[in-house]
Design an enzyme around this catalytic site. Structure first.
Site, PDB file in Angstrom:
ATOM      1  N   ASN A   9     -30.368 109.320 -75.959  1.00  0.00           N
ATOM      2  CA  ASN A   9     -29.385 108.238 -75.440  1.00  0.00           C
ATOM      3  C   ASN A   9     -30.199 107.040 -76.094  1.00  0.00           C
ATOM      4  OD1 ASN A   9     -28.088 106.613 -73.980  1.00  0.00           O
ATOM      5  ND2 ASN A   9     -29.496 106.810 -71.911  1.00  0.00           N
ATOM      6  N   TRP A  10     -29.283 106.389 -76.901  1.00  0.00           N
ATOM      7  CA  TRP A  10     -30.012 105.269 -77.645  1.00  0.00           C
ATOM      8  C   TRP A  10     -29.565 104.120 -76.906  1.00  0.00           C
ATOM      9  CZ3 TRP A  10     -28.585 106.715 -83.464  1.00  0.00           C
ATOM     10  CH2 TRP A  10     -29.197 108.011 -83.782  1.00  0.00           C
ATOM     11  N   LYS A  11     -29.007 104.084 -75.874  1.00  0.00           N
ATOM     12  CA  LYS A  11     -28.642 102.841 -75.041  1.00  0.00           C
ATOM     13  C   LYS A  11     -27.943 101.726 -75.885  1.00  0.00           C
ATOM     14  CE  LYS A  11     -32.128 104.283 -72.049  1.00  0.00           C
ATOM     15  NZ  LYS A  11     -33.173 104.155 -70.657  1.00  0.00           N
ATOM     16  N   HIS A  99     -25.061 107.240 -65.622  1.00  0.00           N
ATOM     17  CA  HIS A  99     -26.486 106.962 -65.905  1.00  0.00           C
ATOM     18  C   HIS A  99     -27.039 105.812 -64.685  1.00  0.00           C
ATOM     19  CE1 HIS A  99     -30.224 105.505 -67.926  1.00  0.00           C
ATOM     20  NE2 HIS A  99     -30.180 106.577 -68.578  1.00  0.00           N
ATOM     21  N   GLU A 101     -28.683 103.188 -65.149  1.00  0.00           N
ATOM     22  CA  GLU A 101     -28.583 101.950 -65.540  1.00  0.00           C
ATOM     23  C   GLU A 101     -27.206 101.531 -65.314  1.00  0.00           C
ATOM     24  OE1 GLU A 101     -30.064 102.572 -69.472  1.00  0.00           O
ATOM     25  OE2 GLU A 101     -31.976 102.799 -68.700  1.00  0.00           O
ATOM     26  N   GLU A 171     -32.678 112.636 -63.559  1.00  0.00           N
ATOM     27  CA  GLU A 171     -33.414 111.696 -63.992  1.00  0.00           C
ATOM     28  C   GLU A 171     -34.028 110.717 -62.826  1.00  0.00           C
ATOM     29  OE1 GLU A 171     -32.232 110.769 -68.269  1.00  0.00           O
ATOM     30  OE2 GLU A 171     -30.916 109.381 -67.108  1.00  0.00           O
ATOM     31  N   GLY A 177     -37.605 105.117 -68.436  1.00  0.00           N
ATOM     32  CA  GLY A 177     -38.023 103.709 -69.434  1.00  0.00           C
ATOM     33  C   GLY A 177     -39.388 103.277 -68.845  1.00  0.00           C
ATOM     34  N   SER A 216     -38.769 109.253 -69.401  1.00  0.00           N
ATOM     35  CA  SER A 216     -39.933 109.077 -70.424  1.00  0.00           C
ATOM     36  C   SER A 216     -40.555 110.289 -70.940  1.00  0.00           C
ATOM     37  CB  SER A 216     -41.106 108.344 -69.355  1.00  0.00           C
ATOM     38  OG  SER A 216     -40.686 107.191 -68.904  1.00  0.00           O
ATOM     39  N   GLY A 237     -34.459 108.787 -73.585  1.00  0.00           N
ATOM     40  CA  GLY A 237     -34.123 107.551 -74.080  1.00  0.00           C
ATOM     41  C   GLY A 237     -34.984 106.948 -75.112  1.00  0.00           C
ATOM     42  N   GLY A 238     -35.984 106.397 -74.712  1.00  0.00           N
ATOM     43  CA  GLY A 238     -36.909 105.273 -75.522  1.00  0.00           C
ATOM     44  C   GLY A 238     -37.301 106.352 -77.113  1.00  0.00           C
TER      45      GLY A 238
HETATM   46  C1  PEP Z   1     -32.375 107.865 -70.304  1.00  0.00           C
HETATM   47  O1  PEP Z   1     -32.222 106.801 -70.736  1.00  0.00           O
HETATM   48  O2  PEP Z   1     -31.632 108.541 -69.813  1.00  0.00           O
HETATM   49  C2  PEP Z   1     -33.972 107.945 -70.249  1.00  0.00           C
HETATM   50  C3  PEP Z   1     -34.466 108.984 -69.629  1.00  0.00           C
HETATM   51  O3  PEP Z   1     -34.736 107.139 -70.783  1.00  0.00           O
HETATM   52  P1  PEP Z   1     -36.489 107.157 -71.229  1.00  0.00           P
HETATM   53  O4  PEP Z   1     -36.509 108.680 -71.841  1.00  0.00           O
HETATM   54  O5  PEP Z   1     -36.844 105.706 -72.005  1.00  0.00           O
HETATM   55  O6  PEP Z   1     -37.100 107.121 -69.851  1.00  0.00           O
END
Ligand code: PEP
Length: 254
Positions: A9-11, A99, A101, A171, A177, A216, A237-238
Site C-alpha cells: 500500500n503505497w499510500k 483502511h 486512515e 491491521e 506506520g 509495520s 505500507g512503509g
Molecule cells: C498500511 O498502510 O496498511 C500499513 C500497514 O502501513 P505500515 O506497514 O507502514 O504500518
C-alpha cells in the site's frame, strides 16, 4: 489451499514516473518461483494506476495491481471520487476498503465500507477489507468486539460465495506506520478469531477467505507472521516503498 498474498500500500507516495521505476525494480528482484509461492500486488495512488497497468502489461510482469480506495456509485455528480467500473477498466484486481486512515482522517464508516465491498465485487475485483482496533480498545480488552463489529457490518448482506472472494486485512491501528508490530502470537490469535467468526457467519467461506496481517511489517518480522497458520500474507505500507524491502518481504522464507 489459500495462496499467500503480499500487498504493498503505497499510500500518497509515488508519481506515475516513480511508480514505473518502482514496479520495474520490484520485478527485477523477484524470480518466477517467487510468484508460484506468493501473489504480489502493489497499490499506487490513482494517478499512477494507468502507468502501472501499462508497464505490467508491456513487460509481461506477474505483479498484480490494486487501488487504495473507491466510491460505491457507478457514476454521477461526486466530485473527486472514482468508481469501481473505472478501476476495473485499468485492470485493477484489488481495492483496499476501509483502511484505518480512511476511517480516521476521512470519517468512513463500516456502512461505507460495506457499500464499497459490494461495488468492488460487482465489478469482479477483490476488496481488501481492513479491520483493527485502537490502542485504547486493545487495552480495554475489546479487540475482538471491535473487529467482529467491523466485519459483520462490512460484509453484511453477502452470501458465503461472495465472502470467500474477499480478502480481510487485520491491521491494529496502533501498529500502522508506527514501527510497533503486534507480536506474531497476538496477530495470529486475532486472525484465528476472525476466521472463526467467518465460519460462524458464513460457514465454508472461512476455509477459503484470505486473511492478512498489516502494521509495520518489514523483512525482519514477516517470517514470524507467515508461520501462523491462519495468516495468509501481509498488507505492507512503509516498507513497500522500497523495492528491495518489498521483495525481501515477498521472499519471507529465504
Ligand atoms: C498500511 O498502510 O496498511 C500499513 C500497514 O502501513 P505500515 O506497514 O507502514 O504500518
Amino acid at each position: 489451499m489459500r495462496k499467500n498474498l503480499i500487498v504493498g500500500n503505497w499510500k500518497m507516495h509515488a508519481t506515475h514516473l516513480e511508480t514505473i521505476q518502482m514496479v520495474q525494480k520490484l520485478s527485477y528482484r523477484l524470480e518466477p518461483s517467487d510468484y508460484e509461492r506468493v501473489e504480489v500486488v502493489v497499490c499506487p495512488p490513482f494517478t499512477a494506476l494507468r502507468s502501472a497497468q501499462t508497464v505490467i502489461e508491456v513487460d509481461h510482469l506477474r505483479i498484480g495491481l490494486g487501488a487504495q480506495n473507491v466510491f460505491w456509485e457507478e457514476e454521477g455528480a461526486y466530485t473527486g471520487e472514482v468508481a469501481a467500473g473505472m478501476l476495473a477498466k485499468l485492470a485493477v484486481a484489488y481495492v483496499i476498503v476501509g483502511h484505518s486512515e480512511r476511517r480516521q482522517l476521512f470519517g468512513e464508516s463500516d456502512a461505507d465500507a460495506n457499500r464499497k465491498v459490494g461495488a468492488v465485487l460487482e465489478h469482479d475485483m477483490t476488496p481488501i477489507l481492513c479491520v483493527g482496533e485502537t490502542e485504547a480498545e486493545r487495552e480495554a480488552g475489546s479487540t475482538e468486539d471491535k473487529v467482529a463489529a467491523q466485519l459483520r457490518v462490512g460484509l453484511q448482506g453477502l452470501q458465503a460465495g461472495a465472502v470467500e472472494k474477499v480478502v480481510i486485512a487485520y491491521e491494529p491501528i496502533w501498529a500502522i506506520g508506527t514501527g510497533r508490530t503486534a507480536s506474531a502470537d497476538d496477530a495470529g490469535a486475532v486472525v484465528t478469531f476472525i476466521r472463526g467468526l467467518v465460519a460462524d457467519e458464513w460457514g465454508p467461506a472461512a476455509e477459503a477467505v484470505r486473511i492478512l496481517y498489516g502494521g509495520s511489517v518489514n523483512p525482519g518480522n514477516i517470517a514470524g507472521m507467515m508461520a501462523k497458520p491462519d495468516i495468509d500474507g501481509a498488507l505492507v505500507g512503509g516498507a513497500s516503498l522500497d523495492p528491495d524491502s518489498l521483495a525481501s518481504i515477498v521472499r519471507f522464507w529465504s
